[in-house]
Design a protein around this motif. Structure first.
Motif, short mmCIF file in Angstrom:
data_model
loop_
_atom_site.label_atom_id
_atom_site.label_comp_id
_atom_site.label_asym_id
_atom_site.label_seq_id
_atom_site.Cartn_x
_atom_site.Cartn_y
_atom_site.Cartn_z
N ALA A 184 0.82 -1.21 0.00
CA ALA A 184 0.00 0.00 0.00
C ALA A 184 0.85 1.26 0.00
CB ALA A 184 -0.93 0.00 1.21
N PHE A 185 2.06 1.19 0.54
CA PHE A 185 2.96 2.33 0.60
C PHE A 185 4.15 2.08 -0.29
CE2 PHE A 185 0.99 1.89 4.84
CZ PHE A 185 0.24 3.06 4.86
N GLY A 186 4.97 3.08 -0.48
CA GLY A 186 6.17 2.92 -1.27
C GLY A 186 7.19 2.07 -0.54
N GLN A 187 8.18 1.60 -1.29
CA GLN A 187 9.21 0.72 -0.72
C GLN A 187 9.99 1.43 0.39
OE1 GLN A 187 9.49 -2.46 -1.33
NE2 GLN A 187 11.23 -2.72 0.03
N ASP A 188 10.31 2.71 0.19
CA ASP A 188 11.06 3.44 1.22
C ASP A 188 10.27 3.57 2.51
OD1 ASP A 188 13.18 3.77 -0.50
OD2 ASP A 188 12.60 5.80 -1.11
N THR A 189 8.96 3.80 2.38
CA THR A 189 8.12 3.96 3.57
C THR A 189 8.02 2.65 4.34
OG1 THR A 189 6.83 5.64 2.39
CG2 THR A 189 5.85 4.70 4.37
N THR A 190 7.79 1.56 3.65
CA THR A 190 7.68 0.27 4.35
C THR A 190 9.01 -0.13 4.98
OG1 THR A 190 8.04 -0.94 2.28
CG2 THR A 190 5.76 -0.59 2.96
N ALA A 191 10.11 0.18 4.31
CA ALA A 191 11.43 -0.13 4.88
C ALA A 191 11.65 0.69 6.15
CB ALA A 191 12.53 0.15 3.86
N SER A 192 11.23 1.95 6.13
CA SER A 192 11.37 2.80 7.32
C SER A 192 10.51 2.28 8.46
CB SER A 192 10.98 4.24 6.99
OG SER A 192 11.86 4.80 6.06
N PHE A 193 9.29 1.86 8.14
CA PHE A 193 8.41 1.27 9.17
C PHE A 193 9.06 0.03 9.77
CE2 PHE A 193 4.21 2.97 7.22
CZ PHE A 193 4.37 4.17 7.91
N ALA A 194 9.59 -0.82 8.93
CA ALA A 194 10.20 -2.06 9.39
C ALA A 194 11.40 -1.77 10.31
CB ALA A 194 10.63 -2.93 8.22
N VAL A 195 12.22 -0.81 9.95
CA VAL A 195 13.37 -0.43 10.78
C VAL A 195 12.88 0.09 12.12
CG1 VAL A 195 15.27 1.22 11.03
CG2 VAL A 195 14.96 -0.03 8.89
N HIS A 196 11.87 0.94 12.09
CA HIS A 196 11.32 1.48 13.34
C HIS A 196 10.79 0.37 14.24
CE1 HIS A 196 9.40 4.25 16.06
NE2 HIS A 196 8.26 3.60 15.91
#
Length: 67
Positions: free
Chosen positions: A49-61
């Motif tokens: 649903a979100f861009g790759q950068d956004t999901t990667a940032s969520f996962a890191v968080h």
């Protein structure tokens, strides 16, 4: 040893047992917590649903929440 002294000794031994059990439970609960957080992070990475950068940032968080 009189009765009151024995009672104090028994309570002290019970306290130590409780501390040991709490420590063992804490180790297990931390592993369960960290495994659950990792599972959530993997699911977030698979979201489209979100861009790759956004999901990667969520996962890191989410992974930074591990103890």
């Amino acid at each position: 040893m009189s009765e009151p002294e024995l009672n104090v000794w028994e309570r002290a031994m019970g306290w130590r047992k409780r501390q040991m059990v709490k420590h063992q439970i804490n180790e297990v609960s931390q592993k369960i917590r960290n495994d659950t957080i990792e599972e959530v992070a993997k699911e977030v990475e698979r979201m489209t649903a979100f861009g790759q950068d956004t999901t990667a940032s969520f996962a890191v968080h989410i992974r930074n929440m591990k103890k």
